[in-house]
Enzyme design. Structure first.
Site, PDB file in Angstrom:
ATOM      1  N   ASN A 114       1.218  -1.092   0.005  1.00 53.33           N
ATOM      2  CA  ASN A 114       0.125   0.368  -0.215  1.00 53.33           C
ATOM      3  C   ASN A 114       0.708   0.978   0.055  1.00 53.33           C
ATOM      4  O   ASN A 114       0.407   1.840  -0.905  1.00 53.33           O
ATOM      5  CB  ASN A 114      -0.942  -0.081   1.165  1.00 53.33           C
ATOM      6  N   GLY A 187       1.809  -5.204   7.428  1.00 57.99           N
ATOM      7  CA  GLY A 187       0.635  -6.501   5.568  1.00 57.99           C
ATOM      8  C   GLY A 187      -0.676  -7.247   6.740  1.00 57.99           C
ATOM      9  O   GLY A 187      -0.437  -6.678   7.275  1.00 57.99           O
ATOM     10  N   SER A 188      -1.231  -7.487   6.370  1.00 52.68           N
ATOM     11  CA  SER A 188      -2.626  -8.185   6.834  1.00 52.68           C
ATOM     12  C   SER A 188      -2.337  -8.544   8.307  1.00 52.68           C
ATOM     13  O   SER A 188      -1.157  -9.704   8.563  1.00 52.68           O
ATOM     14  CB  SER A 188      -3.325  -8.287   5.883  1.00 52.68           C
ATOM     15  N   GLU A 209       3.383  -5.338  11.867  1.00 51.93           N
ATOM     16  CA  GLU A 209       2.753  -4.155  11.853  1.00 51.93           C
ATOM     17  C   GLU A 209       0.751  -4.354  10.324  1.00 51.93           C
ATOM     18  O   GLU A 209       1.555  -4.763   9.862  1.00 51.93           O
ATOM     19  CB  GLU A 209       3.701  -2.977  11.066  1.00 51.93           C
ATOM     20  N   CYS A 243      -3.388   1.604   6.057  1.00 55.56           N
ATOM     21  CA  CYS A 243      -3.873   0.958   7.516  1.00 55.56           C
ATOM     22  C   CYS A 243      -4.549   1.487   8.793  1.00 55.56           C
ATOM     23  O   CYS A 243      -5.209   1.296   9.973  1.00 55.56           O
ATOM     24  CB  CYS A 243      -2.587   0.052   7.824  1.00 55.56           C
ATOM     25  N   GLU A 333     -11.660  -5.114   7.428  1.00 55.85           N
ATOM     26  CA  GLU A 333     -10.810  -3.443   7.375  1.00 55.85           C
ATOM     27  C   GLU A 333     -10.664  -3.602   5.813  1.00 55.85           C
ATOM     28  O   GLU A 333     -11.151  -4.935   5.007  1.00 55.85           O
ATOM     29  CB  GLU A 333      -9.937  -3.622   7.605  1.00 55.85           C
TER      30      GLU A 333
END
Length: 458
Positions: A114, A187-188, A209, A243, A333
């Site tokens: 992202n 990431g996710s 993160e 995020c 999300e």
């Protein structure tokens, strides 16, 4: 080159005691800054090719953040690296006690798509500044930026210090099977759990993160015009693929109608009524994410937007009205330009909605009632919070950045990055000019004295 050879070269370099001095590392950071400055256009062009991200947004959210981190490490690294003297305990008298900062060793950085430049290069430069070697795995979903990252890293750093390995899931799987001294992943949540599981095999420390459903609360005392402007900016930067962006709005029922009206006005003031023609509005990263977001819109009541163009990977800014907590837009999300709006009547109702989800990465509240806003900030667990704005806490390197629980493990930015990529190593230097016999056996008749002096020793 065979990846295993690179990994071995880095391991041997770390073990050889030939690690660069602090001044050598500072010179590498200066070289990195100069190289990035000389190739700014290529980097910004790569970001545009991956997202249609404007050069202004690319510079503000990627390059500016990176320059800030490099400059801080150049300025502060020597100071941060000095051993810190701490007060010794009377029990060890006479002694001198210190905390040393030691690099972990070989670090794996797995970067997201992202913000593919700064979320890759910033942990890399911090790890190297601390004396580690680094393998960087950029995201395969942003191939143009991944290519320029490889160019930057290989031009600036010797391969035994930093190296880029490109690839998809198979490459990540291979890298996670190796033994590392530290793993830094952005990431996710689902992939973060995979990384944590792989790290646990070798008891490798990690920073994860991740993300979550970030609430944005707007109460009846808020400056609604300012709230609308700052929510739209924070939500739609990078087309919502951020995020820490607001994931849903919780607005007091009395001001919902006014807020919705002003949100729409602000969207159109920023991007015009023809958002798809705005040069400042990015696109969704790929078809898979586009399809995921498009499905959310089909089952929801829309207040605004909902326009899509699959060929252009375009989804317009969209406001959803009062979705159910089990709906597609509220289940996970969003990570896109879709913003659900839910209303509440009192704190208990808002609290119930927020607690429906795991601890978020961010929480925002717009309110002119300072005591209430601070109370809400104390009430909830989250990674980072803001009163009367969105996402800007990210740019203050004095604030640690990271999640809590499901939204992440560990923190970084600025000095917090230095503390992440080094281990605090305690060292006690005991003097020999006196050696009191009290601590040595035999202990007969010593217990009563020990009890009498315990206040001095604890």
């Amino acid at each position: 080159m065979d990846h295993s050879k690179i990994l071995t070269q880095q391991k041997n370099y770390i073990a050889s005691k030939e690690s660069n001095s602090i001044q050598d590392r500072i010179e590498l950071l200066k070289k990195l800054k100069s190289y990035i400055e000389a190739h700014e256009k290529e980097i910004l062009d790569a970001l545009y090719a991956d997202f249609k991200k404007s050069h202004f947004e690319g510079y503000a959210t990627e390059l500016l953040v990176t320059y800030k981190e490099i400059n801080l490490f150049i300025k502060k690294l020597k100071k941060w690296s000095k051993p810190k003297k701490v007060t010794p305990t009377l029990f060890n008298f006479p002694s001198s006690d210190y905390i040393y900062h030691q690099a972990w060793g070989q670090v794996l950085v797995i970067a997201p798509w992202n913000y593919p430049f700064q979320l890759a290069i910033n942990p890399v430069l911090a790890a190297i500044a601390c004396g580690n070697s680094v393998i960087l795995k950029p995201s395969e979903l942003t191939p143009h930026t991944a290519k320029i990252l490889e160019q930057v890293v290989h031009a600036v750093f010797p391969k035994e210090i930093a190296y880029v390995i490109q690839g998809g899931v198979d490459t990540s799987t291979y890298l996670l099977e190796q033994k590392w001294d530290y793993i830094f992943f952005t990431g996710s949540v689902p992939v973060g759990k995979i990384v944590a599981k792989a790290a646990a095999e070798h008891l490798t420390p990690t920073t994860l993160e991740l993300g979550g459903k970030n609430p944005c609360i707007v109460d009846e005392t808020a400056d609604i015009e300012i709230a609308a402007k700052r929510i739209v900016w924070g939500k739609l930067i990078n087309a919502g693929q951020t995020c820490i962006a607001p994931d849903y709005i919780l607005v007091q029922k009395k001001v919902k109608e006014k807020l919705v009206k002003l949100l729409i006005q602000e969207i159109e003031a920023s991007y015009t009524k023809h958002v798809d023609q705005s040069p400042d509005y990015p696109r969704i990263v790929n078809e898979k994410n586009f399809e995921r977001l498009a499905k959310m819109l089909s089952a929801e009541q829309l207040l605004y937007g909902g326009d899509i163009n699959e060929r252009d990977l375009y989804i317009s800014p969209t406001l959803i009205d009062e979705p159910k907590l089990e709906s597609a837009s509220m289940k996970d999300e969003i990570f896109g330009p879709i913003l659900p709006i839910l209303s509440y009547t009192d704190f208990d109702e808002a609290e119930q909605i927020i607690h429906h989800y795991p601890h978020p990465l961010s929480l925002f509240i717009f309110s002119e009632n300072t005591s209430r806003a601070k109370q809400w900030m104390k009430q909830f667990k989250f990674g980072g919070g803001i009163i009367n704005d969105t996402i800007v806490h990210f740019v203050n390197d004095r604030l640690p950045f990271g999640g809590v629980g499901n939204s992440g493990v560990g923190q970084y930015h600025g000095k917090h990055s230095f503390e992440t990529f080094t281990r605090k190593k305690p060292v006690l230097h005991r003097k020999t000019w006196i050696d009191l016999p009290f601590r040595y056996p035999p202990y007969e008749n010593k217990l009563a004295l020990l009890k009498r002096v315990k206040g001095w020793l604890t």
